[in-house]
Design an enzyme around this catalytic site. Structure first.
Site, mmCIF file in Angstrom:
data_model
loop_
_atom_site.group_PDB
_atom_site.id
_atom_site.type_symbol
_atom_site.label_atom_id
_atom_site.label_comp_id
_atom_site.label_asym_id
_atom_site.label_seq_id
_atom_site.Cartn_x
_atom_site.Cartn_y
_atom_site.Cartn_z
ATOM 1 C CB SER A 90 -0.900 0.008 1.237
ATOM 2 O OG SER A 90 -0.106 -0.035 2.401
ATOM 3 C CG HIS A 148 -3.352 -0.958 -2.341
ATOM 4 N ND1 HIS A 148 -3.753 0.338 -2.144
ATOM 5 C CD2 HIS A 148 -3.289 -1.519 -1.112
ATOM 6 C CE1 HIS A 148 -3.936 0.547 -0.854
ATOM 7 N NE2 HIS A 148 -3.660 -0.561 -0.201
ATOM 8 C CD GLU A 164 -5.182 2.780 -4.722
ATOM 9 O OE1 GLU A 164 -5.487 3.977 -4.809
ATOM 10 O OE2 GLU A 164 -4.305 2.366 -3.934
ATOM 11 C CG ASN A 196 -3.611 5.292 1.449
ATOM 12 O OD1 ASN A 196 -4.698 5.390 2.026
ATOM 13 N ND2 ASN A 196 -2.947 4.154 1.384
#
Ligand SMILES: C/C=C/C(=O)SCCNC(=O)CCNC(=O)[C@H](O)C(C)(C)COP(=O)(O)OP(=O)(O)OC[C@H]1O[C@@H](n2cnc3c(N)ncnc32)[C@H](O)[C@@H]1OP(=O)(O)O
Length: 652
Positions: free
Chosen positions: A122, A143, A155, A194
């Site tokens: 991640s 991910h 992802e 993120n």
């Protein structure tokens, strides 16, 4: 459904992510080997999978028995044995670059050149991980979000050398798991989700550190005024304040003093019993709507929109990918690109410039792409274009929360597309439904269907998360979306597979016909929220079911099965899942081949007649009957009857 040339999947790591990925792959039909360094870790992961599969079976969420799924799952502590026959290897080891490289180098020794090597990292660079193997083109990031069995997003992260075909295959694999891939075309720090969550947590932390806001004000304002699913401090406590702290320090990003203080004190959030809120001695995240005060939400959102502009401008992801990622991965009701278009990108840019001037802080530096959009006049929804293009008034769409297509036979197939929220009907989604049914060219259409995306719900009702924003006076009008469906001059059929609750039921009631799978459930839970159905539910239920049953549903707020719904006449058919498509097809065959004008007049007469006196309704029917007598379709219908053939109606 599995991807053709992926038969066996090896998952390296049996921890939270590893066992979750192994579980979803086995559920999708792949042969899976799960490996960890110690037999004991593997056994723990296996037990977790067993437990999770049992829960899914109890809730009737899987079609096979847990045992049948487990039959496809092997375990081992031997890396070579795990990967030798694998077509896809997904590494889910702890987030340490040296460890991941070591694993990839070893995996390369035991796999052929066609095996795709994926990392579930991640936070680490896929390009750097791929340096461990001689052919970095076969390394890709996949991910998954935690827990993989529940979270819909993955992802697909492209390293500098990832082959396009490998990334595509990775995305296909994700789709075959029933999940949604988004392409992250450069492995920037934080990837997409993120990257956006960075300022969501960071900016309020700076504001609190600088004495400009309180923790409760930030959380209350972002949740209750802006509709985010969790306040930024509440979220940091959940994920661990140290996690964000390390990401920042490792990425060379300044850490807000309040986060530094918490980490130094060992108050890391829920896991230590105390963080921004107290969980052992206090009530946890106990903010109330009134705590919001005058918290500056634009300051936080401007930074998120700016971050999104960097991702789009640098070709990391499309606006759609950024918004889908944050919706599915972070539970945002609206992604930052769309939110920016709503706020006005000029407003966002002005805010960033004002903050930059006042503080000199680098984090407010506007993204080049944001400046470009504003200078080109693409300032958002009001201007007709921003990150997205908006409705120009010529025909329907584009839409964000629903999908639709028309086929050659004249079927308009509509899908509510918020599976992560059980297709809950937000104001935006309702606006899109209304716009579609009002603007689509009916000449091309003979009937329509509405269904919910995913396998859980037609729709679980109005979006409860959005209630905080609602002005009572705005919802006191009759809901345009339901009336647009009700008034649509073609038959509309609701395909119900799963929960059909509250406003979701009201949408189904506005349709002309309803077909459900037997696992579906219907109800009006509004009363449990202190509300009543507000989209025509009380009145349509009264007319469809009669007073006794309508009052039972509305007063008790409980759910009834599809079988009972069929028995009550709430749905036309309730059929097992494996008969659902065929049953719908049989209805559609009749509707698509029926006379369009005849069906339109029948719908109008039935809808209007329901509320008229018998005399008026009979007059309405006779007028409709007379009008149809003059149509070519009646000539065609009677001629076809005489010639003993199927009629071909033209809608004239
Ligand atoms: C005029 C007003 C009309 C109305 O329609 S008021 C709303 C009426 N509807 C309801 O009250 C239903 C609310 N939802 C539920 O009771 C439950 O859900 C279900 C029974 C449908 C399913 O329960 P489970 O299987 O445990 O799933 P889950 O974890 O609750 O839901 C998955 C995600 O979907 C979100 N969600 C579900 N319904 C709504 C909704 N109506 N508005 C907004 N979000 C909703 C949840 O929060 C969650 O999200 P996360 O995974 O992020 O926790």
């Amino acid at each position: 459904m599995t991807v053709d040339d992926i038969g066996r999947v090896a998952v390296l790591g049996a921890g939270n992510m590893g066992h979750g990925i192994a579980e979803v792959a086995a559920l999708a039909g792949y042969e899976v080997t799960m490996r960890d360094v110690e037999q004991e870790f593997v056994a723990d992961g296996y037990e977790n999978i067993e437990w999770s599969l049992r829960k899914l079976a109890e809730k009737d969420r899987i079609e096979e028995s847990p045992e049948a799924v487990l039959d496809r799952l092997d375990t081992t502590a031997d890396l070579a044995a795990a990967v030798t026959d694998a077509d896809l290897v997904v590494e889910a080891a702890p987030e340490r670059m040296a460890l991941k490289r070591e694993i990839f180098a070893e995996v390369e020794e035991h796999t052929g050149e066609g095996t795709i090597l994926a990392s579930n990292t991640s936070s680490l660079s896929i390009t750097d991980i791929a340096e461990a193997v001689s052919d970095p083109s076969r390394v890709v990031g996949l991910h998954f979000f935690n827990p993989p069995v529940k979270m819909d997003l993955v992802e697909v992260v492209h390293g500098e050398n990832t082959a396009a075909s490998v990334a595509e295959k990775g995305a296909e694999f994700v789709e075959s798991l029933g999940k949604t891939p988004i392409h992250v075309r450069k492995d920037v720090q934080g990837f997409v989700v993120n990257s956006i969550l960075g300022p969501y947590g960071g900016e309020p932390a700076w504001m609190v550190s600088e004495g400009e806001a309180t923790i409760r004000a930030a959380d209350a304002a972002m949740v209750h005024e802006r509709g985010y699913p969790m306040g930024p401090f509440e979220l940091a406590d959940l994920t661990g304040i140290d996690v964000g702290y390390h990401v920042r320090t490792e990425g060379g990003i300044p850490v807000p003093p309040i986060a530094e203080e918490k980490v130094e004190a060992g108050d890391l959030g829920r896991k230590t019993g105390s963080g921004y809120y107290s969980y052992e001695d206090g009530d946890g995240a106990d903010y109330e709507p009134d705590d919001a005060g005058d918290f500056d939400t634009l300051r936080v959102e401007a930074r998120m929109v700016n971050e999104a502009a960097k991702l789009v401008g640098d070709d990391v992801a499309t606006p759609e990918a950024v918004d889908t990622g944050t919706r599915l991965g972070a539970g945002f009701a609206t992604g930052p690109c769309r939110r920016g278009d709503e706020l006005g990108l000029d407003v966002v840019l002005a805010k960033l410039r004002e903050l930059q001037e006042a503080t000199g802080a680098e984090r407010y530096e506007p993204a080049d792409y944001l400046v470009e959009l504003v200078e080109a006049g693409r300032i958002g929804e009001d201007a007709g274009q921003g990150f997205y293009e908006y409705d120009t008034g010529d025909g329907p769409g584009p839409y964000r929360l629903l999908n639709y297509e028309t086929d050659d036979e004249g079927l308009l197939a509509v899908e509510l597309d918020r599976p992560e929220r059980m297709n809950a009907l937000s104001t935006d989604l309702l606006d899109e439904v209304a716009d579609l049914f009002r603007s689509v060219d009916t000449d091309e259409i003979r009937c329509a269907t509405i269904e919910g995306a995913g396998d859980r719900a037609f729709s679980a009702g109005a979006d409860i998360g959005g209630f905080a924003d609602v002005e009572p006076t705005d919802v006191m009008d009759v809901t345009p979306a339901f009336e647009a469906v009700n008034d649509f001059p073609r038959p509309v059929l609701a395909k119900v597979d799963g929960y059909c609750l509250g406003a979701g039921l009201e949408l189904a009631l506005a349709c002309d016909l309803r077909i459900a799978t037997t696992g579906s459930e219907f109800g009006c839970p509004e009363i449990r929220l202190g509300l009543i159905p507000g989209g025509g539910g009380t009145q349509r239920l009264l007319r469809i079911l009669g007073e006794t049953r309508a009052k039972e549903l509305v007063f008790r707020g409980n759910r009834i099965s599809a079988e009972r719904a069929e028995d009550w006449g709430l749905v036309n058919r309730a059929v097992p899942a494996d008969e659902f498509d065929a049953t719908v097809e049989a209805f559609l065959d009749d509707l698509l081949s029926g006379p369009p004008v005849g069906l339109k007049v029948a719908k109008t007469v039935l809808n209007e007649g329901d509320d008229a006196s018998l005399a008026a309704a009979l007059a309405l029917e006779s007028q409709g009957f007379g009008l149809l007598m003059s149509t070519d379709d009646v000539v065609e219908g009677t001629t076809a009857f005489a010639q003993d053939r199927e009629p071909e109606f033209e809608g004239r």
